[in-house]
Design a protein around this motif. Sequence first.
Motif, short mmCIF file in Angstrom:
data_model
loop_
_atom_site.label_atom_id
_atom_site.label_comp_id
_atom_site.label_asym_id
_atom_site.label_seq_id
_atom_site.Cartn_x
_atom_site.Cartn_y
_atom_site.Cartn_z
N SER A 13 0.88 -1.16 0.00
CA SER A 13 0.00 0.00 0.00
C SER A 13 0.92 1.21 0.00
O SER A 13 2.12 1.07 0.18
CB SER A 13 -0.92 0.00 1.21
OG SER A 13 -0.15 0.04 2.39
N PRO B 292 1.24 4.65 1.61
CA PRO B 292 1.03 5.83 2.43
C PRO B 292 2.06 6.89 2.10
O PRO B 292 3.13 6.59 1.57
CB PRO B 292 1.20 5.32 3.86
CG PRO B 292 2.10 4.14 3.72
CD PRO B 292 1.80 3.54 2.36
N GLU C 214 -3.24 -3.29 -2.42
CA GLU C 214 -3.76 -3.20 -1.06
C GLU C 214 -5.09 -3.96 -1.04
O GLU C 214 -5.86 -3.90 -1.98
CB GLU C 214 -3.92 -1.71 -0.69
CG GLU C 214 -4.76 -1.40 0.52
CD GLU C 214 -4.27 -2.04 1.81
OE1 GLU C 214 -3.14 -1.82 2.21
OE2 GLU C 214 -5.09 -2.78 2.41
N MET D 89 -8.21 1.70 2.31
CA MET D 89 -6.78 2.02 2.44
C MET D 89 -6.20 2.43 1.09
O MET D 89 -5.34 3.32 1.01
CB MET D 89 -6.02 0.81 3.00
CG MET D 89 -6.27 0.54 4.46
SD MET D 89 -5.67 1.84 5.53
CE MET D 89 -3.93 1.41 5.66
N ASP E 91 -4.37 -9.01 -3.50
CA ASP E 91 -4.03 -9.85 -2.36
C ASP E 91 -2.56 -10.24 -2.46
O ASP E 91 -2.14 -10.90 -3.42
CB ASP E 91 -4.92 -11.11 -2.39
CG ASP E 91 -4.67 -12.01 -1.19
OD1 ASP E 91 -3.75 -11.72 -0.38
OD2 ASP E 91 -5.39 -13.01 -1.05
N ALA E 92 -1.79 -9.83 -1.45
CA ALA E 92 -0.35 -10.11 -1.46
C ALA E 92 -0.07 -11.61 -1.44
O ALA E 92 1.03 -12.03 -1.79
CB ALA E 92 0.31 -9.44 -0.25
N THR F 253 5.92 -2.73 3.78
CA THR F 253 6.11 -2.13 5.11
C THR F 253 4.88 -2.35 5.97
O THR F 253 3.75 -2.10 5.54
CB THR F 253 6.42 -0.62 5.01
OG1 THR F 253 5.34 0.04 4.38
CG2 THR F 253 7.70 -0.35 4.24
N LEU F 254 5.11 -2.84 7.16
CA LEU F 254 4.07 -3.04 8.18
C LEU F 254 2.88 -3.80 7.64
O LEU F 254 1.72 -3.52 7.98
CB LEU F 254 3.62 -1.67 8.74
CG LEU F 254 4.74 -0.85 9.39
CD1 LEU F 254 4.28 0.56 9.72
CD2 LEU F 254 5.28 -1.54 10.64
N THR G 71 0.03 -8.34 9.19
CA THR G 71 -1.44 -8.41 9.08
C THR G 71 -1.90 -9.42 8.03
O THR G 71 -3.09 -9.72 7.97
CB THR G 71 -2.04 -7.04 8.70
OG1 THR G 71 -1.58 -6.68 7.41
CG2 THR G 71 -1.67 -5.97 9.69
C1 LIG Z 1 -0.60 -1.82 9.24
S1 LIG Z 1 -1.23 -1.50 7.61
C2 LIG Z 1 0.23 -0.86 6.82
C3 LIG Z 1 -0.10 -0.12 5.57
C4 LIG Z 1 1.12 0.36 4.76
N1 LIG Z 1 1.81 -0.76 4.15
C5 LIG Z 1 2.07 1.20 5.55
O1 LIG Z 1 3.28 0.94 5.54
O2 LIG Z 1 1.63 2.18 6.17
C6 LIG Z 1 -1.34 -3.14 6.94
C7 LIG Z 1 -2.08 -3.18 5.62
O3 LIG Z 1 -1.96 -4.47 5.05
C8 LIG Z 1 -3.15 -4.69 4.31
N2 LIG Z 1 -3.29 -6.11 4.03
C9 LIG Z 1 -3.66 -7.09 4.90
N3 LIG Z 1 -3.71 -8.28 4.28
C10 LIG Z 1 -3.38 -8.05 2.97
C11 LIG Z 1 -3.28 -8.88 1.83
N4 LIG Z 1 -3.50 -10.17 1.90
N5 LIG Z 1 -2.92 -8.30 0.66
C12 LIG Z 1 -2.67 -6.97 0.58
N6 LIG Z 1 -2.76 -6.12 1.62
C13 LIG Z 1 -3.11 -6.66 2.82
C14 LIG Z 1 -4.24 -4.13 5.22
O4 LIG Z 1 -5.41 -3.85 4.48
C15 LIG Z 1 -3.57 -2.90 5.77
O5 LIG Z 1 -3.89 -1.74 5.04
#
Ligand SMILES: C[S@@+](CC[C@H](N)C(=O)[O-])C[C@H]1O[C@@H](n2cnc3c(N)ncnc32)[C@H](O)[C@@H]1O
Length: 168
Positions: free
Chosen positions: A7, A9, A26, A31, A52-53, A69-70, A74
């Motif tokens: 994603s 930010p 994302e 988001m 979907d990652a 990142t981060l 999740t």
């Molecule tokens: C803590 S946020 C971090 C967002 C961003 N990467 C950052 O560095 O600020 C985690 C993000 O991972 C996304 N996420 C969770 N599972 C995912 C998946 N399977 N594929 C893509 N994104 C995913 C969530 O929707 C969320 O926006």
Amino acid sequence: MRWRLPSAPDANLRHYPDGVKLTGIEFSPAMLEIARQAAADLSRTIDLRVGDAQALEFPDESFDTVVCTLALCTIPDDRAAVSEAKRVLRPGGRFLLLEHVRSPNAAVRLCERLLDPLAVRFEATTSSENRFDHLHAEGFEIQQQIRSKLGFVERIAARKPAGQVAAV
Ligand SMILES: C[S@@+](CC[C@H](N)C(=O)[O-])C[C@H]1O[C@@H](n2cnc3c(N)ncnc32)[C@H](O)[C@@H]1O
């Protein structure tokens, strides 16, 4: 040169050099909208998609660098996400990660354990002892590993071996 980020930010976006072709995925449309706004504010053109990652829609070996990142914290199947990152990277491509991890500092570690239930409740995330084990398992070469913020933030620069081709 093509890059991908889970994603986008504002904190990350401003660090990509001009001229780099960016693709961001994302899971959450909300988001993604935040990322879109951040990109517009910085006048960056980015291919942003819901995705979907754990199952990327991109061809094998189609990116020079994958940035995450981060997000591993999740993603339900973080091993699948690491495996997908490897698949879409060209041989020799770089995988750059920033995650929160268990701190070696006992006091910080205790705080992390106490906060874990809240983090899971509101963000579906936890700190991990071995967040990056999957990188070794997938054959990435770790080039740089840096701990900061009292040991609870870790940054990793890894590389897909140059001789490694995608599995068929
Ligand atoms: C803590 S946020 C971090 C967002 C961003 N990467 C950052 O560095 O600020 C985690 C993000 O991972 C996304 N996420 C969770 N599972 C995912 C998946 N399977 N594929 C893509 N994104 C995913 C969530 O929707 C969320 O926006």
